[in-house]
Motif scaffolding. Sequence first.
Motif, PDB file in Angstrom:
ATOM      1  N   ILE A 136       0.837  -1.217   0.000  1.00 27.95           N
ATOM      2  CA  ILE A 136       0.000   0.000   0.000  1.00 27.95           C
ATOM      3  C   ILE A 136       0.866   1.258   0.000  1.00 27.95           C
ATOM      4  N   LEU A 137       2.053   1.160   0.601  1.00 28.77           N
ATOM      5  CA  LEU A 137       2.931   2.339   0.701  1.00 28.77           C
ATOM      6  C   LEU A 137       3.364   2.844  -0.674  1.00 28.77           C
ATOM      7  N   GLY A 138       3.384   1.938  -1.664  1.00 29.64           N
ATOM      8  CA  GLY A 138       3.876   2.325  -2.986  1.00 29.64           C
ATOM      9  C   GLY A 138       2.786   2.551  -4.025  1.00 29.64           C
ATOM     10  N   LYS A 139       1.547   2.642  -3.574  1.00 24.73           N
ATOM     11  CA  LYS A 139       0.443   2.873  -4.518  1.00 24.73           C
ATOM     12  C   LYS A 139       0.367   4.361  -4.903  1.00 24.73           C
ATOM     13  N   ASP A 140      -0.510   4.690  -5.831  1.00 24.12           N
ATOM     14  CA  ASP A 140      -0.695   6.101  -6.215  1.00 24.12           C
ATOM     15  C   ASP A 140      -0.978   6.935  -4.970  1.00 24.12           C
ATOM     16  N   LEU A 141      -0.576   8.192  -5.020  1.00 27.76           N
ATOM     17  CA  LEU A 141      -0.702   9.060  -3.844  1.00 27.76           C
ATOM     18  C   LEU A 141      -2.132   9.106  -3.300  1.00 27.76           C
ATOM     19  N   GLU A 142      -3.100   9.146  -4.188  1.00 21.93           N
ATOM     20  CA  GLU A 142      -4.502   9.208  -3.760  1.00 21.93           C
ATOM     21  C   GLU A 142      -4.890   7.982  -2.913  1.00 21.93           C
ATOM     22  N   VAL A 143      -4.471   6.804  -3.382  1.00 17.66           N
ATOM     23  CA  VAL A 143      -4.740   5.549  -2.657  1.00 17.66           C
ATOM     24  C   VAL A 143      -3.983   5.556  -1.332  1.00 17.66           C
ATOM     25  N   TYR A 144      -2.752   6.027  -1.383  1.00 15.15           N
ATOM     26  CA  TYR A 144      -1.927   6.092  -0.167  1.00 15.15           C
ATOM     27  C   TYR A 144      -2.557   7.012   0.882  1.00 15.15           C
ATOM     28  N   LEU A 145      -3.023   8.174   0.455  1.00 13.54           N
ATOM     29  CA  LEU A 145      -3.615   9.125   1.414  1.00 13.54           C
ATOM     30  C   LEU A 145      -4.908   8.574   2.014  1.00 13.54           C
ATOM     31  N   ASP A 146      -5.642   7.805   1.216  1.00 14.57           N
ATOM     32  CA  ASP A 146      -6.835   7.138   1.739  1.00 14.57           C
ATOM     33  C   ASP A 146      -6.441   6.138   2.829  1.00 14.57           C
ATOM     34  N   TYR A 147      -5.352   5.417   2.590  1.00 11.99           N
ATOM     35  CA  TYR A 147      -4.814   4.479   3.593  1.00 11.99           C
ATOM     36  C   TYR A 147      -4.434   5.226   4.875  1.00 11.99           C
ATOM     37  N   THR A 148      -3.778   6.378   4.739  1.00  9.34           N
ATOM     38  CA  THR A 148      -3.367   7.118   5.947  1.00  9.34           C
ATOM     39  C   THR A 148      -4.581   7.579   6.755  1.00  9.34           C
ATOM     40  N   ARG A 149      -5.665   7.928   6.076  1.00  6.32           N
ATOM     41  CA  ARG A 149      -6.890   8.333   6.783  1.00  6.32           C
ATOM     42  C   ARG A 149      -7.498   7.149   7.542  1.00  6.32           C
ATOM     43  N   LYS A 150      -7.442   5.982   6.912  1.00  8.40           N
ATOM     44  CA  LYS A 150      -7.989   4.783   7.565  1.00  8.40           C
ATOM     45  C   LYS A 150      -7.160   4.397   8.793  1.00  8.40           C
ATOM     46  N   ILE A 151      -5.842   4.499   8.663  1.00  3.11           N
ATOM     47  CA  ILE A 151      -4.967   4.202   9.810  1.00  3.11           C
ATOM     48  C   ILE A 151      -5.251   5.183  10.946  1.00  3.11           C
ATOM     49  N   ARG A 152      -5.435   6.448  10.589  1.00  5.24           N
ATOM     50  CA  ARG A 152      -5.733   7.459  11.629  1.00  5.24           C
ATOM     51  C   ARG A 152      -7.028   7.102  12.365  1.00  5.24           C
ATOM     52  N   LYS A 153      -8.017   6.619  11.619  1.00  3.60           N
ATOM     53  CA  LYS A 153      -9.292   6.202  12.247  1.00  3.60           C
ATOM     54  C   LYS A 153      -9.071   5.042  13.206  1.00  3.60           C
ATOM     55  N   GLU A 154      -8.202   4.115  12.815  1.00  3.41           N
ATOM     56  CA  GLU A 154      -7.932   2.966  13.694  1.00  3.41           C
ATOM     57  C   GLU A 154      -7.280   3.418  14.998  1.00  3.41           C
ATOM     58  N   TYR A 155      -6.574   4.517  14.927  1.00  2.00           N
ATOM     59  CA  TYR A 155      -5.909   5.050  16.125  1.00  2.00           C
ATOM     60  C   TYR A 155      -6.663   6.256  16.702  1.00  2.00           C
ATOM     61  N   SER A 156      -7.958   6.309  16.424  1.00  2.00           N
ATOM     62  CA  SER A 156      -8.736   7.492  16.833  1.00  2.00           C
ATOM     63  C   SER A 156      -8.787   7.676  18.349  1.00  2.00           C
ATOM     64  N   ILE A 157      -8.464   6.625  19.089  1.00  2.00           N
ATOM     65  CA  ILE A 157      -8.421   6.722  20.551  1.00  2.00           C
ATOM     66  C   ILE A 157      -7.334   7.711  20.999  1.00  2.00           C
ATOM     67  N   TYR A 158      -6.329   7.926  20.136  1.00  2.00           N
ATOM     68  CA  TYR A 158      -5.220   8.813  20.491  1.00  2.00           C
ATOM     69  C   TYR A 158      -5.423  10.209  19.896  1.00  2.00           C
ATOM     70  N   PRO A 159      -5.209  11.254  20.695  1.00  2.00           N
ATOM     71  CA  PRO A 159      -5.269  12.615  20.134  1.00  2.00           C
ATOM     72  C   PRO A 159      -4.048  12.873  19.238  1.00  2.00           C
ATOM     73  N   ASP A 160      -4.147  13.889  18.385  1.00  2.00           N
ATOM     74  CA  ASP A 160      -3.032  14.231  17.478  1.00  2.00           C
ATOM     75  C   ASP A 160      -1.712  14.402  18.223  1.00  2.00           C
TER      76      ASP A 160
END
Length: 205
Positions: A136-160
Amino acid sequence: MNLKEMFTDLCLPFSKDQDLINRFWQEIEKKYSEKGRHYHDLFHLENMFLELETVKEHIKDPVAISYSVFYHDIIYDATSKSNEEKSALRAEERLQQLGLNAEMISKVSSQILATKSHQLSDDSDTNYLLDADLSILGKDLEVYLDYTRKIRKEYSIYPDLLYKPGRRKVLKHFLELESIFKTTDFREQYEQQAKQNITTELQLL
């Protein structure tokens, strides 16, 4: 891609107990569909299998690596530091019940544990598993940024305040590696884009 069929076909040479196989599949489906999973889900498994399909002629033990894909994230808790160990243990328990031999179970367990640190392995199948996991790290930037948003959701318990420094550390670790991908196939396909994507994410954090 029908993951249930794939899993059933994987199990039938070892056990003819259809109820047992169904129960194990339902456990996989349930675990990867848990509410908190936004990236480490069934779609992630599908993607890994698609990636491995492109290099199947290099895979020495397709059965073991397939079990490793199915079980590598079966236990996933964003607050835990021992997901891989717990996933490997779960795989060992289930594969024993299916009647796999000790050598293959050990191989699957080792491959799952390798997904914790993503270090280069002496075992080429392990390297292919790790590369498929990180593709996933090497996919098109758009796909990659979607992945980063999903990871952030998985860690939503933690503040920025806590999430961002942790994420920066992970990303910098990837950039410090001699190469993110362990195999020539994945390196040639994804390395350059992955480094660009990670650099972009670091600028956005």
